[in-house]
Design an enzyme around this catalytic site. Sequence first.
Site, PDB file in Angstrom:
ATOM      1  N   GLN A 227       0.628  -1.351   0.016  1.00  0.00           N
ATOM      2  CA  GLN A 227       0.004  -0.437   0.021  1.00  0.00           C
ATOM      3  C   GLN A 227       0.911   1.460  -0.503  1.00  0.00           C
ATOM      4  O   GLN A 227       1.610   1.311   0.726  1.00  0.00           O
ATOM      5  CB  GLN A 227      -0.972   0.014   1.152  1.00  0.00           C
ATOM      6  CG  GLN A 227      -1.964   0.936   0.880  1.00  0.00           C
ATOM      7  CD  GLN A 227      -3.026   1.234   2.251  1.00  0.00           C
ATOM      8  OE1 GLN A 227      -2.125   2.261   3.124  1.00  0.00           O
ATOM      9  NE2 GLN A 227      -4.463   0.866   1.956  1.00  0.00           N
TER      10      GLN A 227
ATOM     11  N   ARG B 151      -8.277   1.935  -2.338  1.00  0.00           N
ATOM     12  CA  ARG B 151      -9.094   2.184  -0.942  1.00  0.00           C
ATOM     13  C   ARG B 151      -9.482   3.699  -1.390  1.00  0.00           C
ATOM     14  O   ARG B 151      -8.657   4.595  -0.823  1.00  0.00           O
ATOM     15  CB  ARG B 151      -7.627   1.883  -0.064  1.00  0.00           C
ATOM     16  CG  ARG B 151      -8.404   1.491   1.271  1.00  0.00           C
ATOM     17  CD  ARG B 151      -7.533   0.983   2.604  1.00  0.00           C
ATOM     18  NE  ARG B 151      -8.642   0.065   3.478  1.00  0.00           N
ATOM     19  CZ  ARG B 151      -7.614   0.435   4.493  1.00  0.00           C
ATOM     20  NH1 ARG B 151      -6.831   1.486   5.628  1.00  0.00           N
ATOM     21  NH2 ARG B 151      -8.610  -0.856   5.867  1.00  0.00           N
TER      22      ARG B 151
ATOM     23  N   TYR C 209      -6.697  10.710   3.981  1.00  0.00           N
ATOM     24  CA  TYR C 209      -4.671  11.098   3.351  1.00  0.00           C
ATOM     25  C   TYR C 209      -5.206  11.574   2.030  1.00  0.00           C
ATOM     26  O   TYR C 209      -5.702  11.472   1.106  1.00  0.00           O
ATOM     27  CB  TYR C 209      -4.334   9.606   3.286  1.00  0.00           C
ATOM     28  CG  TYR C 209      -4.072   9.190   4.512  1.00  0.00           C
ATOM     29  CD1 TYR C 209      -4.111  10.331   5.523  1.00  0.00           C
ATOM     30  CD2 TYR C 209      -4.138   7.940   4.912  1.00  0.00           C
ATOM     31  CE1 TYR C 209      -3.794   9.588   7.469  1.00  0.00           C
ATOM     32  CE2 TYR C 209      -4.449   7.660   6.020  1.00  0.00           C
ATOM     33  CZ  TYR C 209      -3.819   8.174   7.037  1.00  0.00           C
ATOM     34  OH  TYR C 209      -4.027   7.490   8.406  1.00  0.00           O
TER      35      TYR C 209
ATOM     36  N   GLY D 266      -8.791  -7.388   9.432  1.00  0.00           N
ATOM     37  CA  GLY D 266      -7.513  -5.928   9.834  1.00  0.00           C
ATOM     38  C   GLY D 266      -6.939  -6.785  10.981  1.00  0.00           C
ATOM     39  O   GLY D 266      -6.047  -7.842  10.929  1.00  0.00           O
TER      40      GLY D 266
END
Length: 335
Positions: free
Chosen positions: A102, A197, A183, A286
């Site tokens: 990522q 994502r 972000y 996760g």
Amino acid sequence: MSTPTKLFEAFKLGPITLPNRLVMAPLTRNRAVPPGMVPSPLAVDYYGQRASAGLLVTEASQVSQQGQGYQDTPGIYSKEQVSGWRKVTDRVHEKGGRIFIQLWHVGRISHTSLQPNGGAPVAPSAVRAKGKTFVGGTFADISEPRALELSEIPGIIESFKRAAANALAAGFDGVEIHGANGYLLDQFAKDDRTGIRISPVTPANDISDSNPQSLFDHIVDGLDALRLVYLHVVEGATGGPRDIAPFDYASLRKRFSGAYMANNGYDFELATKVLAAGSADLIAFGKPFISNPDLVERLKAGAPLNEWDKATFYGGGAKGYTDYPALGESLEAAQ
């Protein structure tokens, strides 16, 4: 496992065949080795232990020093970092796994102590986020950012391109662009080994929109035109309630022609139900993957899961990182 489920069926993701539909979601662990922010030898064991997932997506890795927002997160912009990640991908591939990295640039979600020459973080505008970042072993207020100049944007886009090339050199099977959780999001070249994502309704990092449905329907229309291999959607609040705000995720599913990867709060029962309904192609887990390196095997067997230790999520060494027992080890320890 008596309950029929598509969770353990193979899935064709672009040019890659995944052995099952369980994805290890990207999880920030803050264990890169300073000062070069290189993945540590422990990371080799950590990802290798979890290689039975259909796909591993690594912790977010900055495309430049400017892109770093938290203490001890790894990068993918130096030769040393590429070499460190190569050891990780080699271990995962030796165990038959598949792994994407990522990529992120955190934008304003950073601290001056992490920026080149102690400068201000960058953002679309000089608006400070109401939130914390992890620096100096503790959580501190996010620093006030400065507005990016238009002339700087091509350089940021170029840093993503270099990072993708570095990922290839490091042996990754593909990349995921972190466009979620507030972000910095920039355009990225289309590629059948690239996913993205998003998090339509999460309140993480002081980010929200008055009409997220309209906004993200529009965004996904644009993303679909890039022919990305998957859309990774955080449904609800990141790491929190799934029903934090009304949102029609089926609308995104219909608009995107690639694979739909669902994330947030999934267990075996919910994953089985969603896959059976055709509402998703892949399910990302996760925290269960943090504490259960053999999550795939445990779910197949209907075995109990290890509980995670939240105190060891961020930073530290092997404790809470590579020392969670596999099922056989757990049974032996109990005898």
